[in-house]
Design an enzyme around this catalytic site. Structure first.
Site, PDB file in Angstrom:
ATOM      1  N   GLU A 118       0.832  -1.214   0.000  1.00 38.05           N
ATOM      2  CA  GLU A 118       0.000   0.000   0.000  1.00 38.05           C
ATOM      3  C   GLU A 118       0.867   1.264   0.000  1.00 38.05           C
ATOM      4  O   GLU A 118       0.536   2.244  -0.644  1.00 38.05           O
ATOM      5  CB  GLU A 118      -0.942   0.012   1.213  1.00 38.05           C
ATOM      6  CG  GLU A 118      -2.129  -0.926   1.064  1.00 38.05           C
ATOM      7  CD  GLU A 118      -3.012  -0.591  -0.141  1.00 38.05           C
ATOM      8  OE1 GLU A 118      -3.069   0.575  -0.538  1.00 38.05           O
ATOM      9  OE2 GLU A 118      -3.619  -1.518  -0.702  1.00 38.05           O
ATOM     10  N   CYS A 130     -25.274   3.619 -11.877  1.00 42.72           N
ATOM     11  CA  CYS A 130     -24.470   4.824 -12.060  1.00 42.72           C
ATOM     12  C   CYS A 130     -25.323   6.027 -12.465  1.00 42.72           C
ATOM     13  O   CYS A 130     -25.884   6.078 -13.559  1.00 42.72           O
ATOM     14  CB  CYS A 130     -23.393   4.556 -13.113  1.00 42.72           C
ATOM     15  SG  CYS A 130     -22.302   5.951 -13.330  1.00 42.72           S
ATOM     16  N   CYS A 151     -13.441   2.515 -14.996  1.00 35.34           N
ATOM     17  CA  CYS A 151     -13.909   3.883 -14.735  1.00 35.34           C
ATOM     18  C   CYS A 151     -12.677   4.803 -14.660  1.00 35.34           C
ATOM     19  O   CYS A 151     -12.394   5.413 -13.646  1.00 35.34           O
ATOM     20  CB  CYS A 151     -14.711   3.916 -13.439  1.00 35.34           C
ATOM     21  SG  CYS A 151     -15.670   5.420 -13.255  1.00 35.34           S
ATOM     22  N   CYS A 207     -17.678   2.698 -20.055  1.00 34.65           N
ATOM     23  CA  CYS A 207     -18.987   2.502 -19.413  1.00 34.65           C
ATOM     24  C   CYS A 207     -19.739   1.288 -19.948  1.00 34.65           C
ATOM     25  O   CYS A 207     -20.456   0.625 -19.194  1.00 34.65           O
ATOM     26  CB  CYS A 207     -19.846   3.749 -19.586  1.00 34.65           C
ATOM     27  SG  CYS A 207     -19.148   5.176 -18.748  1.00 34.65           S
TER      28      CYS A 207
HETATM   29 FE1  SF4 Z   1     -17.766   4.734 -14.230  1.00 33.87          FE
HETATM   30 FE2  SF4 Z   1     -20.408   4.883 -14.220  1.00 33.87          FE
HETATM   31 FE3  SF4 Z   1     -19.138   4.557 -16.505  1.00 33.87          FE
HETATM   32 FE4  SF4 Z   1     -19.218   2.584 -14.708  1.00 33.87          FE
HETATM   33  S1  SF4 Z   1     -20.931   3.449 -15.828  1.00 33.87           S
HETATM   34  S2  SF4 Z   1     -17.451   3.257 -15.868  1.00 33.87           S
HETATM   35  S3  SF4 Z   1     -19.130   3.733 -12.792  1.00 33.87           S
HETATM   36  S4  SF4 Z   1     -19.016   6.318 -15.156  1.00 33.87           S
END
Ligand code: SF4
Ligand code: ZN
Length: 530
Positions: free
Chosen positions: A100, A272, A256, A263
């Site tokens: 970490e 989301c 993301c 997405c």
């Molecule tokens: Fe990020 Fe939402 Fe796209 Fe998923 S849907 S990659 S959480 S912005």
């Protein structure tokens, strides 16, 4: 009235209506500051249901979608293997702690080799405690943010001397006992190594959560920080807290991402809010284009938007940008410009009959920027003055360190190297001086040493020093000769540019026995790391 306070009051109105009616009005009472702070944090998450998860089925669904995705394609990383397979709790906690700390500010791909080397050399906290800071810095060389290695070392010594060699066993004690361990790192170690049920909010998780719950206010503000920790603690899977937190981080790193998030491949897309928002905006725009919508944008229903957006301290303060899509979240504060510094530095090289050329290095103090690391003699450049003045200043300093009087005509301008620290934009103005005699051999002391090129590469030197060496070498073509006994011997052949300006006079001709002074004056211009 601050936005936070007005949002608080709005939150109270919506949640405490019944009490307001049934209880007689009382004069406001003064409450302790701590209680008030806690209440502010709670009310922040109550400011709008839009920014939280309040449906248990939703939470369960989110967890299983995320963990299924993680289980099916997670990256195999050495610290993950240790966290899963290492039966000794002490070693497991130590191994996760090391990973970490290394991963703070450094990419996974870079960390892997350093981590493997580190764990091979110091497989337990006791082994690390027994190492010297010099060895730790040497191992850390090239990873950057050197205070991290120093704190690991300090922490290991503390565990051995004060905690009977036992790594802390809870998030609270990790936070309290280990230097350099903050809220995130304690949460990560606690959940991954010790199975503690806690969230862990790092940069990746901030981005994911801000997008998932459309949190667009300054992501470093106290209100957003508390809201994100609240979300992380609500969502974490109680049976697999370590895997859940790593899955969130992995999602942020692989799907993301800051730019160009994937997405369509996202396992938690259905949760989301920013993805949904983008879709609604796109639909609106295409309807408008086709003339099927009023000119004025429609008001989104409560579930699609924050009810308190006018006063909410989690909603964006800047207008929505169609071009950014989900990247409207999160919003970062404007970065403070790094401090601009120029440092005069001198590559001091000596040639000793029958041996490889050697470079003079001095050690920085044990506190502050690049603590304990080795570097070429350097001086902060206070004013933008001439080359002659640079040479004069370096000549005086190097002369002091060597205990000899040098002539500034020995010094040659080499060029400039730019190195960016997190908070400093550093330009090294590089000079060199070549010494022929063995006179200066006596200067080997605790803070000064002469190293061959190979030893210098292995020593605890920063990337900046390596860049300076590279520049120096680029102006001096090196021809390697193999001597009869198999030793490598370097013969420096100056290139055209340096031939014009450099002749390597013997230092002995300038010696008049000046005493070497303390190095503290040399370093007094070095600023503390922020
Ligand atoms: Fe990020 Fe939402 Fe796209 Fe998923 S849907 S990659 S959480 S912005
Ligand atoms: Zn809001």
């Amino acid at each position: 009235m601050s936005r936070l306070r007005s949002a608080m009051q709005k939150g109270k109105r919506t949640t405490l209506d019944v009490n307001d009616v049934t209880e007689p009005a009382k004069p406001p009472r003064k409450r302790p500051k701590v209680a008030l702070k806690e209440e502010e944090a709670r009310d922040t998450t109550l400011s709008s249901l839009y920014h939280i998860f309040n449906d248990q089925a939703d939470i369960t669904h989110f967890r299983s979608q995320l963990l299924d995705w993680y289980d099916s394609g997670k990256r195999e990383l050495p610290w993950r293997t240790m966290a899963t397979n290492e039966p000794d709790l002490n070693i497991r906690t130590y191994a996760v702690w090391v990973s970490e700390i290394m991963l703070q500010q450094t990419q996974v791909a870079t960390v892997i080799a350093y981590y493997n080397k580190w764990m091979k050399r110091w497989p337990t906290v006791q082994d690390l405690a027994a190492a010297t800071l010099e060895e730790v810095n040497q191992m850390w060389a090239g990873l950057g943010y050197y205070s991290r290695g120093r704190r690991l070392h300090e922490g290991a010594q503390k565990v051995v001397s004060e905690l009977k060699g036992q790594m802390p066993r809870t998030v609270e004690s990790l936070l309290k006992q280990l230097p350099g361990v903050g809220r995130y790192t304690a949460g990560a170690i606690g959940s991954i190594a010790l199975g503690q049920v806690t969230g862990a909010v790092d940069g990746n998780v901030i981005r994911v959560l801000c997008r998932v719950r459309a949190i667009g206010a300054d992501s470093t503000s106290p209100a957003v920080t508390e809201a994100l920790w609240g979300l992380a603690n609500t969502l974490v899977q109680p049976e697999r807290p370590g895997d859940f937190n790593q899955a969130m981080m992995e999602l942020g790193a692989r799907i993301c991402t800051p730019k160009g998030p994937l997405c369509t491949h996202c396992p938690i897309q259905s949760h989301c809010r920013s993805y949904r928002k983008v879709h609604i905006k796109q639909e609106e725009n295409s309807k408008r284009l086709l003339g099927k919508l009023d000119k004025k944008p429609s008001t989104l229903s409560d579930i699609e938007d924050c009810m308190n957006s006018g006063t909410c301290n989690l909603c964006p303060t800047e207008p929505w940008d169609d071009g950014l899509g989900v990247q409207n979240f999160p919003r970062k504060p404007v970065k403070k410009a790094p401090r601009v510094e120029r440092t005069l530095t001198c590559v001091v090289v000596r040639s000793v009959e029958g041996e490889e050329e050697q470079y003079m290095l001095t050690q920085r103090p044990n506190k502050g920027l690049l603590a304990g690391m080795w570097e070429f003699p350097s001086l902060l450049q206070e004013e933008d003055n001439s080359e002659a003045k640079h040479k004069g200043a370096l000549c005086a300093e190097v002369g002091k360190m060597l205990g000899v009087k040098l002539n500034k005509s020995l010094f040659q301008y080499v060029g400039e190297v730019v190195h960016i620290f997190s908070h400093i934009h550093q330009t090294y103005v590089v000079y060199s001086v070549f010494l022929n005699d063995a006179e200066e051999r006596k200067t080997q002391n605790e803070n000064t040493q002469w190293l061959t090129r190979h030893a210098l590469q292995e020593a605890a030197v920063s990337t900046g020093v390596k860049k300076i060496l590279k520049l120096y070498e680029s102006t001096t073509s090196q021809e390697e000769q193999i001597t009869k006994d198999g030793k490598r011997k370097k013969t420096a052949v100056k290139n055209e540019k340096t031939l014009q300006t450099s002749k390597r006079p013997k230092v002995g001709t300038a010696t008049n026995g000046v005493k070497q002074l303390s190095l503290s004056s040399f370093f007094k211009t070095v600023k503390e790391e922020s």
